[in-house]
Design a protein around this motif. Sequence first.
Motif, PDB file in Angstrom:
ATOM      1  N   SER A   2       0.827  -1.201   0.000  1.00  0.00           N
ATOM      2  CA  SER A   2       0.000   0.000   0.000  1.00  0.00           C
ATOM      3  C   SER A   2       0.870   1.263   0.000  1.00  0.00           C
ATOM      4  N   TYR A   3       2.048   1.183   0.648  1.00  0.00           N
ATOM      5  CA  TYR A   3       2.948   2.334   0.646  1.00  0.00           C
ATOM      6  C   TYR A   3       3.494   2.599  -0.754  1.00  0.00           C
ATOM      7  N   VAL A   4       3.801   1.547  -1.488  1.00  0.00           N
ATOM      8  CA  VAL A   4       4.306   1.697  -2.856  1.00  0.00           C
ATOM      9  C   VAL A   4       3.234   2.316  -3.744  1.00  0.00           C
ATOM     10  N   LEU A   5       1.988   1.877  -3.580  1.00  0.00           N
ATOM     11  CA  LEU A   5       0.883   2.442  -4.353  1.00  0.00           C
ATOM     12  C   LEU A   5       0.711   3.929  -4.034  1.00  0.00           C
ATOM     13  N   LEU A   6       0.767   4.287  -2.760  1.00  0.00           N
ATOM     14  CA  LEU A   6       0.663   5.690  -2.371  1.00  0.00           C
ATOM     15  C   LEU A   6       1.823   6.503  -2.930  1.00  0.00           C
ATOM     16  N   LEU A   7       3.005   5.932  -2.933  1.00  0.00           N
ATOM     17  CA  LEU A   7       4.175   6.610  -3.474  1.00  0.00           C
ATOM     18  C   LEU A   7       4.029   6.855  -4.978  1.00  0.00           C
TER      19      LEU A   7
END
Length: 80
Positions: A2-7
């Motif tokens: 989810s952090y990669v998607l937000l990034l």
Amino acid sequence: MSYVLLLVLWSICLIQARQVTGSIWVGVAAHLLLLIVNRTLLGSADGSGVEIAHPDLILIIPAYVVLATIVFGLLRGRFR
């Protein structure tokens, strides 16, 4: 994940902000605004006296990043 998607979403938002305005400072201001909103909604570092908000508020972060990306995309289409 989810952090990669937000990034990735945030990177697209900043790229569109730069393309709309031609200035890097809009991206800097957007990043500062993101930090302020996140710290206000979710609380800040330990020892600040601010409690972390309800975990459901974490869902708001991708929502306003997507909203900002859409707005910058619409502005880019309008100013071309």
